[in-house]
Design a protein around this motif. Structure first.
Motif, PDB file in Angstrom:
ATOM      1  N   ALA A  64       0.817  -1.217   0.000  1.00 35.07           N
ATOM      2  CA  ALA A  64       0.000   0.000   0.000  1.00 35.07           C
ATOM      3  C   ALA A  64       0.851   1.268   0.000  1.00 35.07           C
ATOM      4  O   ALA A  64       0.407   2.308  -0.498  1.00 35.07           O
ATOM      5  CB  ALA A  64      -0.934   0.000   1.206  1.00 35.07           C
ATOM      6  N   ASN A  65       2.061   1.197   0.527  1.00 35.27           N
ATOM      7  CA  ASN A  65       2.915   2.392   0.594  1.00 35.27           C
ATOM      8  C   ASN A  65       3.171   2.965  -0.791  1.00 35.27           C
ATOM      9  O   ASN A  65       3.594   2.262  -1.695  1.00 35.27           O
ATOM     10  CB  ASN A  65       4.250   2.082   1.284  1.00 35.27           C
ATOM     11  N   GLY A  66       2.888   4.240  -0.940  1.00 29.29           N
ATOM     12  CA  GLY A  66       3.124   4.929  -2.187  1.00 29.29           C
ATOM     13  C   GLY A  66       2.043   4.746  -3.235  1.00 29.29           C
ATOM     14  O   GLY A  66       2.121   5.329  -4.312  1.00 29.29           O
ATOM     15  N   ALA A  67       1.029   3.939  -2.927  1.00 35.26           N
ATOM     16  CA  ALA A  67      -0.046   3.714  -3.897  1.00 35.26           C
ATOM     17  C   ALA A  67      -1.075   4.834  -3.817  1.00 35.26           C
ATOM     18  O   ALA A  67      -1.362   5.357  -2.743  1.00 35.26           O
ATOM     19  CB  ALA A  67      -0.725   2.370  -3.638  1.00 35.26           C
ATOM     20  N   TYR A  68      -1.636   5.193  -4.950  1.00 32.86           N
ATOM     21  CA  TYR A  68      -2.708   6.184  -5.007  1.00 32.86           C
ATOM     22  C   TYR A  68      -4.028   5.548  -4.571  1.00 32.86           C
ATOM     23  O   TYR A  68      -4.815   6.136  -3.853  1.00 32.86           O
ATOM     24  CB  TYR A  68      -2.847   6.711  -6.443  1.00 32.86           C
ATOM     25  N   GLY A  69      -4.300   4.326  -5.038  1.00 28.07           N
ATOM     26  CA  GLY A  69      -5.581   3.688  -4.763  1.00 28.07           C
ATOM     27  C   GLY A  69      -5.432   2.249  -4.349  1.00 28.07           C
ATOM     28  O   GLY A  69      -4.373   1.638  -4.487  1.00 28.07           O
ATOM     29  N   MET A  70      -6.533   1.717  -3.807  1.00 29.11           N
ATOM     30  CA  MET A  70      -6.560   0.315  -3.411  1.00 29.11           C
ATOM     31  C   MET A  70      -7.969  -0.222  -3.651  1.00 29.11           C
ATOM     32  O   MET A  70      -8.952   0.425  -3.306  1.00 29.11           O
ATOM     33  CB  MET A  70      -6.178   0.162  -1.945  1.00 29.11           C
ATOM     34  N   PHE A  71      -8.054  -1.386  -4.279  1.00 31.54           N
ATOM     35  CA  PHE A  71      -9.305  -2.102  -4.508  1.00 31.54           C
ATOM     36  C   PHE A  71      -9.213  -3.380  -3.703  1.00 31.54           C
ATOM     37  O   PHE A  71      -8.196  -4.060  -3.736  1.00 31.54           O
ATOM     38  CB  PHE A  71      -9.464  -2.440  -5.996  1.00 31.54           C
ATOM     39  N   SER A  72     -10.274  -3.717  -2.979  1.00 30.28           N
ATOM     40  CA  SER A  72     -10.202  -4.897  -2.129  1.00 30.28           C
ATOM     41  C   SER A  72     -11.464  -5.737  -2.230  1.00 30.28           C
ATOM     42  O   SER A  72     -12.577  -5.235  -2.117  1.00 30.28           O
ATOM     43  CB  SER A  72      -9.991  -4.474  -0.676  1.00 30.28           C
ATOM     44  N   VAL A  73     -11.272  -7.016  -2.432  1.00 31.82           N
ATOM     45  CA  VAL A  73     -12.340  -8.007  -2.326  1.00 31.82           C
ATOM     46  C   VAL A  73     -11.746  -9.183  -1.552  1.00 31.82           C
ATOM     47  O   VAL A  73     -10.712  -9.714  -1.912  1.00 31.82           O
ATOM     48  CB  VAL A  73     -12.900  -8.435  -3.705  1.00 31.82           C
ATOM     49  N   GLN A  74     -12.362  -9.523  -0.440  1.00 30.44           N
ATOM     50  CA  GLN A  74     -11.883 -10.610   0.405  1.00 30.44           C
ATOM     51  C   GLN A  74     -12.581 -11.912   0.036  1.00 30.44           C
ATOM     52  O   GLN A  74     -13.716 -11.892  -0.438  1.00 30.44           O
ATOM     53  CB  GLN A  74     -12.187 -10.326   1.883  1.00 30.44           C
ATOM     54  N   PRO A  75     -11.931 -13.041   0.284  1.00 32.35           N
ATOM     55  CA  PRO A  75     -12.620 -14.317   0.076  1.00 32.35           C
ATOM     56  C   PRO A  75     -13.748 -14.445   1.093  1.00 32.35           C
ATOM     57  O   PRO A  75     -13.698 -13.846   2.170  1.00 32.35           O
ATOM     58  CB  PRO A  75     -11.526 -15.354   0.346  1.00 32.35           C
ATOM     59  N   THR A  76     -14.777 -15.164   0.732  1.00 35.58           N
ATOM     60  CA  THR A  76     -15.874 -15.417   1.652  1.00 35.58           C
ATOM     61  C   THR A  76     -15.796 -16.861   2.128  1.00 35.58           C
ATOM     62  O   THR A  76     -15.047 -17.670   1.577  1.00 35.58           O
ATOM     63  CB  THR A  76     -17.239 -15.183   0.982  1.00 35.58           C
ATOM     64  N   VAL A  77     -16.578 -17.183   3.122  1.00 39.13           N
ATOM     65  CA  VAL A  77     -16.641 -18.553   3.625  1.00 39.13           C
ATOM     66  C   VAL A  77     -17.022 -19.460   2.457  1.00 39.13           C
ATOM     67  O   VAL A  77     -17.964 -19.190   1.719  1.00 39.13           O
ATOM     68  CB  VAL A  77     -17.695 -18.663   4.750  1.00 39.13           C
ATOM     69  N   GLY A  78     -16.227 -20.485   2.249  1.00 37.23           N
ATOM     70  CA  GLY A  78     -16.492 -21.429   1.172  1.00 37.23           C
ATOM     71  C   GLY A  78     -15.905 -21.044  -0.168  1.00 37.23           C
ATOM     72  O   GLY A  78     -16.078 -21.764  -1.152  1.00 37.23           O
ATOM     73  N   SER A  79     -15.196 -19.904  -0.252  1.00 34.36           N
ATOM     74  CA  SER A  79     -14.566 -19.522  -1.517  1.00 34.36           C
ATOM     75  C   SER A  79     -13.509 -20.543  -1.902  1.00 34.36           C
ATOM     76  O   SER A  79     -12.830 -21.094  -1.033  1.00 34.36           O
ATOM     77  CB  SER A  79     -13.870 -18.161  -1.387  1.00 34.36           C
ATOM     78  N   PRO A  80     -13.340 -20.786  -3.195  1.00 37.27           N
ATOM     79  CA  PRO A  80     -12.275 -21.701  -3.621  1.00 37.27           C
ATOM     80  C   PRO A  80     -10.925 -21.234  -3.081  1.00 37.27           C
ATOM     81  O   PRO A  80     -10.613 -20.043  -3.111  1.00 37.27           O
ATOM     82  CB  PRO A  80     -12.311 -21.594  -5.146  1.00 37.27           C
ATOM     83  N   GLY A  81     -10.173 -22.162  -2.553  1.00 37.26           N
ATOM     84  CA  GLY A  81      -8.844 -21.853  -2.059  1.00 37.26           C
ATOM     85  C   GLY A  81      -8.776 -21.440  -0.603  1.00 37.26           C
ATOM     86  O   GLY A  81      -7.686 -21.312  -0.058  1.00 37.26           O
ATOM     87  N   THR A  82      -9.933 -21.207   0.041  1.00 38.06           N
ATOM     88  CA  THR A  82      -9.876 -20.864   1.465  1.00 38.06           C
ATOM     89  C   THR A  82      -9.805 -22.140   2.289  1.00 38.06           C
ATOM     90  O   THR A  82     -10.298 -23.188   1.880  1.00 38.06           O
ATOM     91  CB  THR A  82     -11.106 -20.041   1.922  1.00 38.06           C
ATOM     92  N   ALA A  83      -9.196 -22.013   3.443  1.00 37.36           N
ATOM     93  CA  ALA A  83      -9.088 -23.160   4.346  1.00 37.36           C
ATOM     94  C   ALA A  83     -10.490 -23.588   4.801  1.00 37.36           C
ATOM     95  O   ALA A  83     -11.393 -22.755   4.894  1.00 37.36           O
ATOM     96  CB  ALA A  83      -8.244 -22.782   5.554  1.00 37.36           C
ATOM     97  N   PRO A  84     -10.684 -24.866   5.086  1.00 37.25           N
ATOM     98  CA  PRO A  84     -11.996 -25.340   5.521  1.00 37.25           C
ATOM     99  C   PRO A  84     -12.506 -24.625   6.779  1.00 37.25           C
ATOM    100  O   PRO A  84     -13.712 -24.491   6.964  1.00 37.25           O
ATOM    101  CB  PRO A  84     -11.777 -26.828   5.807  1.00 37.25           C
ATOM    102  N   ASP A  85     -11.588 -24.145   7.604  1.00 39.61           N
ATOM    103  CA  ASP A  85     -12.007 -23.464   8.835  1.00 39.61           C
ATOM    104  C   ASP A  85     -12.074 -21.938   8.677  1.00 39.61           C
ATOM    105  O   ASP A  85     -12.248 -21.227   9.652  1.00 39.61           O
ATOM    106  CB  ASP A  85     -11.093 -23.838   9.993  1.00 39.61           C
ATOM    107  N   PHE A  86     -11.966 -21.425   7.446  1.00 35.03           N
ATOM    108  CA  PHE A  86     -12.071 -19.988   7.194  1.00 35.03           C
ATOM    109  C   PHE A  86     -13.477 -19.550   7.572  1.00 35.03           C
ATOM    110  O   PHE A  86     -14.468 -20.110   7.118  1.00 35.03           O
ATOM    111  CB  PHE A  86     -11.792 -19.684   5.716  1.00 35.03           C
ATOM    112  N   SER A  87     -13.566 -18.526   8.424  1.00 36.80           N
ATOM    113  CA  SER A  87     -14.858 -18.109   8.979  1.00 36.80           C
ATOM    114  C   SER A  87     -15.237 -16.694   8.562  1.00 36.80           C
ATOM    115  O   SER A  87     -14.418 -15.951   8.014  1.00 36.80           O
ATOM    116  CB  SER A  87     -14.793 -18.177  10.505  1.00 36.80           C
ATOM    117  N   ALA A  88     -16.472 -16.334   8.851  1.00 30.98           N
ATOM    118  CA  ALA A  88     -16.935 -14.959   8.615  1.00 30.98           C
ATOM    119  C   ALA A  88     -16.066 -13.979   9.397  1.00 30.98           C
ATOM    120  O   ALA A  88     -15.764 -12.885   8.920  1.00 30.98           O
ATOM    121  CB  ALA A  88     -18.397 -14.826   9.005  1.00 30.98           C
ATOM    122  N   GLU A  89     -15.645 -14.361  10.586  1.00 31.97           N
ATOM    123  CA  GLU A  89     -14.776 -13.508  11.390  1.00 31.97           C
ATOM    124  C   GLU A  89     -13.425 -13.304  10.707  1.00 31.97           C
ATOM    125  O   GLU A  89     -12.854 -12.219  10.762  1.00 31.97           O
ATOM    126  CB  GLU A  89     -14.577 -14.084  12.793  1.00 31.97           C
TER     127      GLU A  89
END
Length: 135
Positions: A64-89
């Protein structure tokens, strides 16, 4: 396209939303720092070959240092590639970390994307991967 001279960090760059945003930004003359959970995966390598610099998730603030902008989308519970214990928290914590890194780095333009229309349903009828969107 004429280079803008500005950098945008794309968190979640190899997912459907992030990949589309990254390609659009690159095609519009922006520099892109692409963050992904799997920088060695085929989608990440494809973006790198298109001109995106790949960054390790652990280096979020450095990205993020020196960047003008940032776009963010986080994985959700059950997204491909997330750990089985990945939670809403976990998703909420990741989102907070991204926002805090953007703030600490002085990012001028921040886009946090999520799911549209989640308020139309009660939390008790949402699919498991959308429960964190309700909160």
């Amino acid at each position: 396209m004429e280079p803008t001279g500005k950098t945008v960090v794309v968190v979640g760059a190899t997912g459907p939303q992030g990949r589309a945003v990254t390609r659009h930004l690159l095609g519009s003359g922006w520099e892109v720092r692409a963050l992904t959970r799997d920088p060695e995966g085929a989608p990440a390598k494809e973006l790198a070959s298109a001109g995106a610099r790949m960054e390790d998730v652990a280096s979020l603030l450095a990205a993020a240092n020196g960047a003008y902008g940032m776009f963010s989308v986080q994985p959700t519970v059950g997204s491909p590639g997330t750990a089985p214990d990945f939670s809403a928290e976990d998703e909420v914590r990741w989102g907070i970390n991204v926002a805090e890194a953007a703030r600490a780095a002085g990012v001028e333009h921040f886009v946090f994307t999520s799911v549209a229309g989640v308020e139309r349903h009660g939390s008790e009828v949402l699919p498991r991967n959308l429960v964190s969107k309700w909160a």
